[in-house]
Write a protein that holds these residues in place. Structure first.
Motif: not given
Lengths: 635, 661
Positions: B423-424, B427-428
């Motif tokens: 995750p960031s 988003g992913m």
């Protein structure tokens, strides 16, 4: 762009590597790309990437005062501890640890801006800590003098205490603190220091002290994502710093302090969530009628068994399709293991269901005005996303309900499935807190109610670790603090609750336990601020008119054995209420209802787990005894 | 005969002859004849019988059973007149405790002596005390289903029959612990083995057997079981049970009070077994995802209970040998690094560095895996073009905290991939690592990192081992069609994933599809202890929406078709027989009273607000429904303070009734 920013990102992370080790902070990778001109005014909290001065500049004056109070408190606390622990050579490096820690964020920000992270840090380390500590170290103070007793055990005890203290400090040295700006509901803001170990509950308690609000269970920390138009309350057990560390640096996210009755709605009216699934017309009326006793047994049943019961929820919801602005209606079901939907052409039996999402890695948010933003069919939306996701992404799931009621049921249902019993524990802590607070307001108004309290309260009231100078009269505040301390120490006996940041512990050598005054009387009520006479009244009116009347009118349950003409008939009436002080023999005969006062929601060990929701209560329990201590109620 | 009934005056002086058969009900049993009067006490009669038999034996357990009245004469101070016994009474002087074959929740058979004279409630309590299961009120006995003779003969010889019939418990006192088990189990090797059978989970069943066992295909099938419950207020003898009969012991009421893994090993295990069989035989439905969790827990529990056995390497499988070698290598490595310097080991965090192939799926790219130099330190994964560039800037750096780790492994295809969903804020990001033999170490590192822990964590080693062990499971499990000789081997060792899931999943998935999914679910439970895992299993079982519902077919008053009544611990549910939909729910907390009319087999229930419900019972006798309702009401009155003391009178009052006359 993504690639290059990652590179820069990583460059900084190497720079900050060392510092990171010391602060054990957010984790290198969550550092966002650097922004040469951070817009100061819009910062809602400072994670510590900026200059300390800068972040202080951004604060308003009264915030500064409050902050100073925090800091001063930290320092004085640190001093006190150093006095006690002076003989421990190990500690020399770590004295005044909290001061050091509190400045770390500033240190970090210096490094960030000027490419000299390592030196910046060492400077701070070398320069800052000594001043408060050194003079103190030379003072020959308390511990040795009170040794007339000087038995070996006591020495050993003292030593153990010191070691404990030292260890605690070692930990504290690494504790990170954030300055968090909290928006109040009157559009003002307050800034507070939140350290890494503090849970939302602790922050709330802190805010209660600062705002002198009524401390009821509905108060919550609330995070808002203006960009995504989503929001949610912090669960009381959540670690605030951890949540905040998921925010990006230039975020517009805010933290609010406000009352939301949705927060613990399930514990106030469990029937709306557990008994509502079928036949909406009739349920609406019966909902209001459920009496306290039935609510309580429903809660017992749902939350106190071997495993908690997740409300049975199912129905058609709209799901936003990935990356599009179109919404598809699907039939969803909530289970303890996740949200499921019924695939096309299948039935809703367990074996046909398809998993939509499981809860381990997502948080639940309310969506606001998604009708506008995403063309949602209604404005009753909820959103599931990984807490680290901060921007629009295909990994965010948007769902839309037909009405508020359904929305609230789903959100609560998902929270129950995700957090389980923790939610109930949180609620009970909140109730205990609210109970203390209402006791305090009672004291403030009706001081005669507890004449003994102020005199026995210790005079240490003003040196509350938070450094808050209560604005109420001194005696009253002393009582409050005493009460709080009791609450905390008694909570400490529970495993894993409140064992963090307990101000009473470090001071223990000064105030032996035996000298503590008797615990103050406590109301178990969550929602009353009435006079002390209420309990008596509650006893009389009990669980509402109907059941109480029934309780007296009907005989105890028993097997009615008649020899009827047609056939033999046995009958059993399941439940009756009795007078609270019924003799033991008769109690044992039958299952029975017991009318409990409405406000006896606080958990206590004497409550029983009753599978079918029948209550039985030992003699005399129904009356709220104002003289009983709070501490004795908690296991 | 009618002339004999004036038992008032005439017989005071004169006596008459009473014939008593000795032994269990058997027409050819030996008999003794006594001269008695109507005023003779039962105790006196007993004494005379023993005198007449004139055999040295312990008669203390013997009592008189009156066949016509189906009644024991247990009140020794009562006279024959008071019982109404005349010369034509067929009386049997026999033991009150007789052997029965008990089929336990774990499907094992156990021979023990049960009381044939006490009400079943007490008899079950005694059995449970012998087996050291607390809260016997939650259990009861069922008649064994009638079996088709042919099939039975095939299976019978294999089965092991445990025997506890020689064990006698001192009354009243809770048995003391001796060598980690209740003292009465430690008498002999057999009883000790019996305790192990009771307190340790059984290995997964043979998948072939699982497929053969009957499974309910509809709701009405699920009602069958509940017609076989015995009556709690009457004794076994009265219910036509004979010595040596087979009975099932099961948890009847789904309201488990004070479940404590520490004090309840047998109870916990048996409950786990009942839950497991419930799921495997599809008595209760669950979703695919839930099944994978159940399978993972079973696998984990089995592994722990197997490893608890004394010395059981059993290494015929080449896969296992490899594993052992790998493990010992690993141990050497870890030991080598450990004792260097305490401070050092505390502060330095182990890291992994290796050449791995990496794949990042992106839109519109067909790029495959490319080799990179990958460094995994703390919770951060960095990769470089080559090892030479390592001191410089990595191509990308990912913090795995909070990420999702999914194994993508095919052992036979030699594919060991780790899929990471990191995750960031945006988003992913998805990334695949393709490993070779380093897989287990990297996988373990990723899993720990996703939980925010580093490889310095103490659980790292066990995590690596768990992964290696699971790979070996897959090696045996995914033998495939060409490798069939492996099949029976695998099942014998209990490593076949088909033994862990309900048969419908066997049909739906191939073993090699199933294994990675179980592996995935397993990573969340791999750290649990045996008792914790069992408890988790039970909790997950309890969380199923259909948990704890006993089904009975009934016909509601005024309705023209049969419907299903579901009885749970807090409510009654009216269910449509055909569709399975819930029509209406009534909660016990709103119940005022219930009445049973035994003649027309009708149960009438009154709820608050004058809601009246009446139904007649179709699939089971209304006694069973009545007992279920009363039993749940009884269970709800239990209080922690009272401990294990039981209010038996109350129970019989709530569940009996029809016996009053």
């Amino acid at each position: 762009m993504g690639e290059s920013s990652e590179d820069i990102d990583q460059m900084f992370s190497t720079l900050l590597g060392e510092m990171d080790l010391l602060t054990q902070s957010l984790g290198v990778d969550t550092l966002p790309p650097p922004d040469p001109n951070p817009p100061r005014a819009e910062f809602n909290y400072s994670v510590g990437f900026k200059d300390l001065n800068e972040s202080l500049n951004a604060l308003e004056d009264q915030d500064l005062d409050a902050l100073m109070a925090d800091l001063v408190a930290d320092i004085s606390e640190a001093e006190q501890r150093t006095i006690q622990a002076q003989k421990e050579s190990l500690q020399n490096q770590h004295h005044s640890a909290s001061l050091q820690a509190s400045i770390f964020s500033g240190a970090a920000s210096l490094g960030y801006g000027t490419n000299v992270a390592a030196t910046g840090i060492s400077q701070y380390e070398d320069d800052l800590p000594p001043p408060p500590a050194d003079p103190v170290l030379d003072l020959p103070l308390p511990p040795p003098p009170p040794e007339p007793l000087s038995q070996e055990e006591e020495e050993a005890q003292a030593k153990a205490d010191k070691i404990k203290l030292a260890l605690e400090k070692l930990k504290e040295a690494k504790v990170k603190k954030l300055v968090v700006k909290v928006h109040m509901n009157d559009n003002s803001t307050k800034s507070l220091m939140v350290d890494e170990r503090q849970l939302a509950r602790d922050v709330l308690d802190n805010l209660f002290e600062k705002t002198h609000c009524d401390c009821n269970v509905d108060w919550c920390l609330y995070e808002i994502y203006p960009e995504l138009q989503i929001e949610r309350f912090f669960e009381d057990h959540e670690n605030v710093v951890e949540v905040l560390s998921d925010w990006t640096r230039d975020t517009e996210n805010k933290i609010l302090f406000l009352e939301k009755e949705e927060k613990y709605a399930v514990f106030k009216n469990p029937q709306n969530f557990y008994l509502d699934n079928r036949g909406k017309k009739e349920s609406k009326e019966t909902n209001e009628k459920m009496n306290a006793k039935n609510k309580e047994s429903l809660l017992e049943e749902s939350f106190c068994g071997t495993s908690i019961i997740v409300p049975e929820l199912e129905g058609a919801l709209y799901l936003k399709e990935d990356g599009k602005k179109s919404w598809k209606r699907r039939y969803f079901l909530l289970r303890a293991s996740g949200i499921y939907y019924v695939p096309k052409g299948k039935t809703k039996t367990s074996r046909d269901l398809a998993c939509f999402i499981q809860f381990e890695n997502v948080n639940i948010y309310y969506g606001t005005q998604h009708k506008m933003k995403y063309k949602a069919p209604t404005d009753y939306c909820f959103v599931l996303k990984h807490p680290q996701i901060q921007k629009e992404s295909q990994y965010i799931k948007y769902l839309c309900c037909d009405d508020t009621r359904t929305l609230n049921q789903w959100v609560m249902g998902i929270r129950i499935a995700k957090y389980g019993k923790t939610l109930y524990d949180n609620y009970q802590r909140a109730v205990a807190k609210a109970g203390l607070a209402s006791r305090w307001t009672n004291l403030g108004t009706v001081n005669a109610a507890a004449p003994a309290q102020p005199s026995t309260g210790p005079k240490t009231g003003t040196t509350q670790p938070n450094g808050q100078i209560p604005q109420a009269t001194h005696s009253v505040s002393a009582v409050l603090q005493e009460a709080q301390r009791h609450a905390e120490t008694s909570k400490d006996k529970k495993p894993a609750l409140g064992n963090h940041h307990d101000p009473a512990v470090p001071r223990a050598p000064h105030a032996p336990k035996s000298s503590l005054p008797p615990p103050p009387p406590v109301r178990r009520s969550s929602d009353t601020s009435g006079s002390p006479a209420t309990p008596l009244k509650a006893k009389g009116t009990g669980g509402g008119g109907l059941p109480a009347a029934r309780a007296r009118a009907r005989p105890r349950p028993r097997l009615r054995q008649a020899a009827p003409r047609g056939g033999q008939e046995a009958s059993c009436a399941p439940q009756e209420a009795r007078e609270p002080r019924a003799p033991r023999r008769s109690r044992r005969r039958g299952a029975r209802f017991h009318v409990r006062p409405h406000e006896s929601f606080a958990k206590e060990e004497r409550q029983r787990v009753l599978g079918t929701g029948m209550m039985s209560v030992p003699e005399g329990e129904a009356s709220l005894t104002p003289s009983a201590g709070f501490a004795s109620r908690l296991p | 005969m009618a002339g004999m009934k004036t038992a008032s005056g005439d017989y005071i002086d004169s006596s008459w002859e009473l014939r008593v058969f000795v032994g269990e009900e058997d027409p050819e049993a030996e008999s003794v004849t006594l001269r008695v009067t109507g005023e003779s006490h039962i105790g006196g009669v007993l004494l005379k019988i023993v005198e007449q038999i004139n055999r040295k034996q312990d008669w203390s357990d013997h009592a008189i059973w009156w066949e016509q009245k189906r009644q024991w004469l247990l009140q020794t101070h009562w006279t024959l007149d008071k019982y109404g016994i005349l010369a034509d009474a067929r009386l049997f002087f026999g033991p009150q405790h007789r052997p029965v074959i008990l089929r336990l929740p774990n499907r094992r058979a156990l021979r023990l002596r049960a009381s044939f004279s006490q009400p079943l409630f007490q008899a079950v309590a005694a059995i449970c005390r012998l087996l050291s299961i607390r809260h016997p009120e939650e259990l009861s006995l069922l008649r064994a289903p009638e079996k088709k003779e042919k099939k039975k003969k095939e299976k019978e010889p294999e089965e092991e029959l445990y025997d506890l019939s020689k064990v006698v418990l001192a009354g009243g006192v809770a048995p003391a612990l001796f060598r980690g088990m209740p003292a009465h189990f430690s008498d002999s090797a057999q009883t000790e083995a019996c305790y192990h059978m009771l307190s340790r989970p059984q290995p997964p069943p043979d998948p072939l057997l699982l497929q053969r066992l009957p499974r309910p295909s509809s709701l009405s099938d699920k009602t069958q079981l509940h017609s076989r419950w015995l009556d709690s207020s009457r004794c076994l003898m009265q219910q036509g049970i004979k010595a040596g009969d087979a009975l099932w012991l099961r948890f009847k009421y789904y309201s488990f009070f004070d479940l404590d893994p520490k004090t309840d090993p047998v109870r916990l295990t048996q409950l786990y077994e009942q839950a497991r069989w419930d799921l495997l035989l599809e008595e209760i439905d669950c979703t695919e995802e839930e099944m994978m969790v159940f399978a993972a827990l079973q696998y984990h529990i089995n592994k722990l209970s197997q490893s608890g056995e004394v010395g059981e390497p059993a290494g015929t499988d080449p896969g296992l040998d490899d594993l052992d070698v790998a493990l010992s290598n690993l141990e050497v490595k870890l030991e080598g690094s450990a004792p260097t310097d305490v401070l050092d080991s505390l502060t330095t965090i182990p890291e992994l560095k290796d050449h791995l192939r990496i794949f990042r799926p992106r839109k519109l790219t067909l790029k495959g895996y490319r080799q990179h130099w990958v460094v995994f330190k703390e919770t951060t994964l960095s990769y470089y073009k080559s090892q030479d560039e390592a001191p410089g800037d990595p191509i990308q750096q990912l913090n795995l905290k909070g990420c999702e780790v999914v194994p993508d492994v095919n052992v036979s295809g030699q594919k060991f991939c780790i899929k990471l969903l990191v995750p960031s804020p945006e988003g992913m990001s998805e990334i695949y690592l393709r490993c070779q033999d380093q897989y287990a170490r990297w996988m373990a590192g990723c899993r720990l990192a996703s939980k925010g822990r580093t490889m310095a964590d103490s659980s790292y080693t066990s995590e690596v081992q768990a992964i290696l062990a699971f790979l070996s499971l897959q090696r045996t499990g995914s033998g495939g069609p060409g490798n069939h000789p492996h099949g029976p081997d695998a099942s014998a060792e209990g490593l076949n994933p088909y033994g862990l899931v309900a048969p419908r999943f066997q049909r739906k998935f191939k073993a090699k599809q199933l294994t990675p999914r179980i592996l995935e679910a397993h990573q969340n439970v791999a750290q649990l202890s045996l008792a914790e895992a069992q408890l988790r299993f039970i909790q997950a079982w309890q969380s199923l929406p259909d948990f704890g519902i006993s089904y009975v077919m009934v016909r509601f008053k005024g309705s023209r078709k049969d419907e299903i009544l579901g009885i749970a611990n807090n409510r009654l549910i009216r269910i449509d027989l055909a569709v399975g939909d819930v029509v209406k729910t009534w909660r016990f907390s709103n119940m005022r009273q219930w009445n049973v009319n035994w003649d027309i087999r009708q149960v009438a229930i009154e709820f608050d607000e004058h809601i009246n419900v009446a139904f007649s019972c179709v699939s089971a006798s209304c006694r069973i429904v009545h007992e279920y309702i009363g039993g749940y009401i009884f269970l709800s009155t239990r209080e922690r303070a009272r401990g294990e003391e039981l209010d038996e009178d109350l129970f019989l009052q709530l569940t009996g009734g029809h016996e009053a006359f």
